[in-house]
Design an enzyme around this catalytic site. Structure first.
Site, short mmCIF file in Angstrom:
data_model
loop_
_atom_site.label_atom_id
_atom_site.label_comp_id
_atom_site.label_asym_id
_atom_site.label_seq_id
_atom_site.Cartn_x
_atom_site.Cartn_y
_atom_site.Cartn_z
CE LYS A 126 -9.26 4.26 8.05
NZ LYS A 126 -10.02 3.04 7.67
NE ARG A 182 -2.32 -2.99 -3.82
CZ ARG A 182 -2.24 -3.01 -2.50
NH1 ARG A 182 -2.02 -1.90 -1.84
NH2 ARG A 182 -2.38 -4.14 -1.84
CG PHE A 218 -12.62 0.22 3.32
CD1 PHE A 218 -11.56 -0.41 3.95
CD2 PHE A 218 -12.83 -0.02 1.97
CE1 PHE A 218 -10.74 -1.28 3.25
CE2 PHE A 218 -12.02 -0.89 1.27
CZ PHE A 218 -10.97 -1.52 1.91
N GLY A 277 0.77 -1.23 0.00
CA GLY A 277 0.00 0.00 0.00
C GLY A 277 0.80 1.27 0.00
CD GLU A 321 1.82 0.67 6.81
OE1 GLU A 321 1.91 0.59 5.57
OE2 GLU A 321 1.76 -0.33 7.55
CG ASP A 322 -0.75 2.01 3.18
OD1 ASP A 322 -0.40 1.52 4.27
OD2 ASP A 322 -1.48 1.39 2.38
CG ASP A 335 -5.60 -3.49 -1.80
OD1 ASP A 335 -5.86 -4.68 -2.04
OD2 ASP A 335 -5.05 -3.14 -0.73
CG ASP A 393 -6.37 0.41 10.02
OD1 ASP A 393 -5.61 -0.44 10.51
OD2 ASP A 393 -6.91 0.26 8.92
#
Length: 179
Positions: A136, A170, A157, A50, A104-105, A164, A108
């Site tokens: 998040k 993506r 989401f 990601g 990191e993308d 993705d 959460d």
């Protein structure tokens, strides 16, 4: 032109964050990293899959000498975290005494990040920080100190810009949220 909605598998998504908003967040993170690591040669550890767009764009704005390595972990299935982290592809660089920043993308639940931080800390880096495009905060289930955050977002989401839904989405330059 940004589509007014996209359909992936069985879900509909609407526009959430534009490529321009994402670019601004990435540049802000890069500026802080450049300032905080001036005179050092950090190792950036990018978490695949990601983070690939975030990492590529971030590194275009990093003015430091640096190294980049990639690791692959997984804890997602469908739209939710399994809570189980599986390391799929490892790191070969020696981290001892080096400044290390995990890229990191999205963070959460924090399960993946907690595991990564614990694993990498065992390798005795000089410092260990996290830079994430998205956080998040209301989803976090672990006590984490994340120093570099592009955008704090609610528990929606999202897909696009590297993120993705079961392999799809993506490639979009914008971010979409499920409706």
């Amino acid at each position: 032109m940004t589509p007014d909605h996209i359909s992936l598998h069985n879900k509909q998504f609407e526009p959430y964050l534009s490529a321009a908003q994402l670019s601004e967040a990435v540049q802000t993170v890069a500026a802080r990293l450049n300032q905080d690591y001036a005179g050092q040669t950090p190792l950036f550890v990018a978490v695949l899959n990601g983070s690939f767009m975030f990492v590529a764009d971030l590194l275009k704005h990093i003015t430091l000498d640096c190294e980049v390595s990639f690791i692959k972990v997984a804890s997602y299935q469908g739209t939710s975290s399994t809570g189980e982290v599986r390391e799929l592809l490892g790191l070969t660089e020696d981290l001892q005494g080096r400044p290390v920043i995990i890229l990191e993308d999205i963070v959460d639940t924090g399960h993946t990040m907690r595991r990564l931080l614990d694993t990498l800390a065992e390798k005795q880096p000089a410092s260990l920080e996290v830079a994430t495009l998205f956080l998040k905060p209301e989803c976090l289930q672990h006590e984490l100190s994340i120093r570099y955050v592009g955008l704090s977002i609610p528990n929606d989401f999202i897909v696009g810009y590297g993120l993705d839904y079961d392999g799809l989405g993506r490639n979009y330059p914008d971010v979409y949220k499920a409706v």
